[in-house]
Motif scaffolding. Structure first.
Motif, short mmCIF file in Angstrom:
data_model
loop_
_atom_site.label_atom_id
_atom_site.label_comp_id
_atom_site.label_asym_id
_atom_site.label_seq_id
_atom_site.Cartn_x
_atom_site.Cartn_y
_atom_site.Cartn_z
N HIS A 4 0.82 -1.20 0.00
CA HIS A 4 0.00 0.00 0.00
C HIS A 4 0.85 1.26 0.00
O HIS A 4 0.33 2.36 -0.08
N ASP A 12 -5.11 1.74 -8.59
CA ASP A 12 -5.23 1.48 -7.15
C ASP A 12 -6.61 0.89 -6.88
O ASP A 12 -7.62 1.59 -6.97
N ARG A 14 -9.14 -0.72 -4.26
CA ARG A 14 -9.30 -0.66 -2.81
C ARG A 14 -10.57 -1.38 -2.36
O ARG A 14 -11.68 -0.93 -2.67
N ASN A 15 -10.40 -2.49 -1.67
CA ASN A 15 -11.52 -3.20 -1.03
C ASN A 15 -12.68 -3.45 -1.99
O ASN A 15 -13.84 -3.27 -1.65
N SER A 42 -7.84 -5.79 -2.76
CA SER A 42 -7.04 -4.57 -2.85
C SER A 42 -5.66 -4.88 -3.43
O SER A 42 -5.05 -5.89 -3.07
N ARG A 44 -2.26 -2.60 -5.84
CA ARG A 44 -1.81 -1.44 -6.60
C ARG A 44 -0.89 -1.89 -7.72
O ARG A 44 -0.18 -2.88 -7.58
N GLY A 77 -16.30 -0.74 -2.75
CA GLY A 77 -14.88 -0.50 -2.99
C GLY A 77 -14.64 0.61 -3.99
O GLY A 77 -15.57 1.27 -4.47
#
Length: 348
Positions: A4, A12, A14-15, A42, A44, A77
């Motif tokens: 992260h 990116d 995310r969740n 999640s 990146r 998300g």
């Protein structure tokens, strides 16, 4: 280093979660079951990096890829593209961003219009760039050259090309608008090994030249290792282990990852006969009724009562694992994927 804290991420996630209602009727008298296709994912991806996604069929890899592309709307998300949250944008707001986010599909024949020449297929995407006719023609010739096909391909139809050539056109179409990210959804799984090798080498050379980020979805671990900088292993909609490709293959910690690696045959027949295999019992559980706690516990040789009571969380580390009892040294998996067979092919 935490995943992260990887900077700068061009993509990116995310969740991210995706739930499909299944079985309801038009009158609403029959309640829908909820199919959890993707659960709290999640990761990146930096510019010029390849993030590989692997797992069994039905684990949610392709659904995740389509949620990232906004071909499917995620349930929860966020997806950030170069810092911009695209999760809740409508179709009109997404249109200018489609240039930066492209896809190469698994089956090039079904993704290329059969009634269009290759020239027209490539020109479709170039409309976003608003090029004049001369510049557009030059760009199409450049794209065909970039994917290492002869110039006369431009005036042929998809059915006149081989599978490998069609996939090269799919790649040319994806890079035509200079994207930041390309999602590659099983791009070589339907092709012969020698053809796969040429396409994988092409993808690597294009990435080095154009600095594109890839999300590479596949079930072939040796292919994923060859092209990926980092890998995420998915099981029943969740990432259960992630890390650099070399770390994940040399030191697998999750029992599911170890089982996947042990299924890869070794190049040495004698070593293959002697090594111990990790064979999973049972089938992939239904996403309509996933197990409590750890979703892998019903097939895990190390499952304990805690695994049924509490879901393990994915660690926030460079080599992360979602397991209550991970193998710290990866001693249960001795297989190594050998990518040498993928380095010989140049053409398709």
């Amino acid at each position: 280093m935490s995943l992260h804290n990887l900077t700068p991420p061009v993509l990116d996630v995310r969740n991210l979660s995706k739930v499909f209602p299944i079985g309801s009727n038009l009158l609403g008298t029959k309640p829908a079951q909820m199919l959890q296709a993707v659960s709290d994912v999640s990761f990146r991806v930096a510019q010029g990096e390849t993030f590989g996604l692997v797992g069994e069929s039905g684990c949610g890899k392709s659904t995740l890829g389509r949620c990232i592309l906004r071909l499917i709307d995620p349930t929860q998300g966020e997806v950030l593209l170069a810092g911009t949250d695209i999760t809740h944008l409508n179709a009109a707001e997404m249109r200018p961003l489609r240039q930066d986010l492209q896809i190469v599909f698994q089956d090039p024949m079904s993704s290329l219009h059969p009634g269009m020449t290759i020239r027209r297929i490539l020109a479709e995407g170039l409309r976003l760039l608003k090029l004049d006719a001369q510049t557009e023609a030059a760009r199409i010739a450049e794209l065909i050259s970039l994917v290492q096909l002869p110039a006369d391909v431009a005036d042929r139809y998809p059915h006149e090309l081989s599978g490998g050539q069609r996939q090269r056109i799919g790649i040319a179409r994806a890079i035509s608008v200079n994207p930041k990210v390309i999602v590659l959804d099983e791009p070589v799984s339907a092709l012969d090994v020698s053809i796969q090798a040429g396409l994988l080498n092409l993808l690597r050379s294009l990435q080095e030249r154009l600095n594109i980020a890839y999300v590479f979805i596949a079930h072939d671990l040796s292919v994923v290792r060859y092209v990926s900088d980092r890998i995420g292993v998915m099981y029943l909609g969740r990432i259960v282990e992630t890390g650099r490709a070399s770390d994940l293959f040399d030191n697998p910690r999750h029992p599911y990852t170890q089982a996947l690696l042990s299924a890869i045959p070794l190049a040495d027949p004698r070593a293959e006969r002697k090594r111990a295999r990790t064979v999973l019992e049972g089938d992939l559980p239904s996403p309509l009724n996933p197990p409590s706690g750890c979703s892998f516990r019903t097939r895990c040789p190390r499952a304990r009562p805690l695994c049924a009571a509490e879901r393990p969380l994915l660690e926030d580390t460079a080599h992360a694992v979602a397991c209550h009892f991970p193998d710290p040294a990866g001693t249960e998996a001795t297989a190594r994927a050998t990518p040498s067979t993928l380095q010989t092919g140049e053409g398709a």
